[in-house]
Design a protein around this motif. Sequence first.
Motif, PDB file in Angstrom:
ATOM      1  N   GLN A  20      29.306  37.785  73.770  1.00  0.00           N
ATOM      2  CA  GLN A  20      28.674  38.552  72.696  1.00  0.00           C
ATOM      3  C   GLN A  20      29.488  38.426  71.420  1.00  0.00           C
ATOM      4  OE1 GLN A  20      28.106  42.699  73.550  1.00  0.00           O
ATOM      5  NE2 GLN A  20      26.629  42.935  71.886  1.00  0.00           N
ATOM      6  N   ASN A  21      28.795  38.100  70.335  1.00  0.00           N
ATOM      7  CA  ASN A  21      29.432  38.022  69.033  1.00  0.00           C
ATOM      8  C   ASN A  21      29.781  39.439  68.601  1.00  0.00           C
ATOM      9  OD1 ASN A  21      29.636  38.134  66.094  1.00  0.00           O
ATOM     10  ND2 ASN A  21      28.996  35.988  66.133  1.00  0.00           N
ATOM     11  N   SER A  22      31.049  39.695  68.291  1.00  0.00           N
ATOM     12  CA  SER A  22      31.490  41.058  67.955  1.00  0.00           C
ATOM     13  C   SER A  22      30.930  41.539  66.618  1.00  0.00           C
ATOM     14  CB  SER A  22      33.017  41.127  67.938  1.00  0.00           C
ATOM     15  OG  SER A  22      33.530  40.220  66.981  1.00  0.00           O
ATOM     16  N   THR A  23      30.541  40.632  65.753  1.00  0.00           N
ATOM     17  CA  THR A  23      30.006  41.013  64.451  1.00  0.00           C
ATOM     18  C   THR A  23      28.502  41.288  64.513  1.00  0.00           C
ATOM     19  OG1 THR A  23      31.655  39.616  63.399  1.00  0.00           O
ATOM     20  CG2 THR A  23      29.817  40.330  62.027  1.00  0.00           C
ATOM     21  N   THR A  24      27.756  40.338  65.094  1.00  0.00           N
ATOM     22  CA  THR A  24      26.290  40.458  65.081  1.00  0.00           C
ATOM     23  C   THR A  24      25.737  41.068  66.366  1.00  0.00           C
ATOM     24  OG1 THR A  24      25.959  38.256  66.045  1.00  0.00           O
ATOM     25  CG2 THR A  24      26.112  38.405  63.635  1.00  0.00           C
ATOM     26  N   GLU A  26      24.985  39.363  68.884  1.00  0.00           N
ATOM     27  CA  GLU A  26      24.152  38.339  69.513  1.00  0.00           C
ATOM     28  C   GLU A  26      24.825  37.802  70.786  1.00  0.00           C
ATOM     29  OE1 GLU A  26      22.257  33.954  68.504  1.00  0.00           O
ATOM     30  OE2 GLU A  26      23.483  34.965  67.008  1.00  0.00           O
TER      31      GLU A  26
END
Length: 108
Positions: A20-24, A26
């Motif tokens: 999982q992308n920590s920013t988005t 996604e």
Amino acid sequence: MLDPGRLRHRITIERPVHTQNSTTGEITTTWEAVVENEPAAVEPLSVREFIAAQSVQSAVTLRVVIRYRPGLTADMRVIHGDRVYDPQGWLPDPDSGIEYLTAPCSSA
């Protein structure tokens, strides 16, 4: 009894890795090899087996047979040459259950 001469192909079995992308937020899926260069029998279905598979709306087109290996799941994939296949499950042999596994596969 599994004839060792039948295992003349080499396959790679991969499992999905979800990050999982920590920013988005996604989720991205990549693939990680569980087994590489595994001896296997990669066999197309016979006409009768293919017709039976079609009657249950299945996309199964071939079967892969390997020596028994614990921990394989249906969410993994099989790479044979440049082709990718999705196993529908890993079925143990009917006699001992620990000699070999058969995976009916569809094209990915």
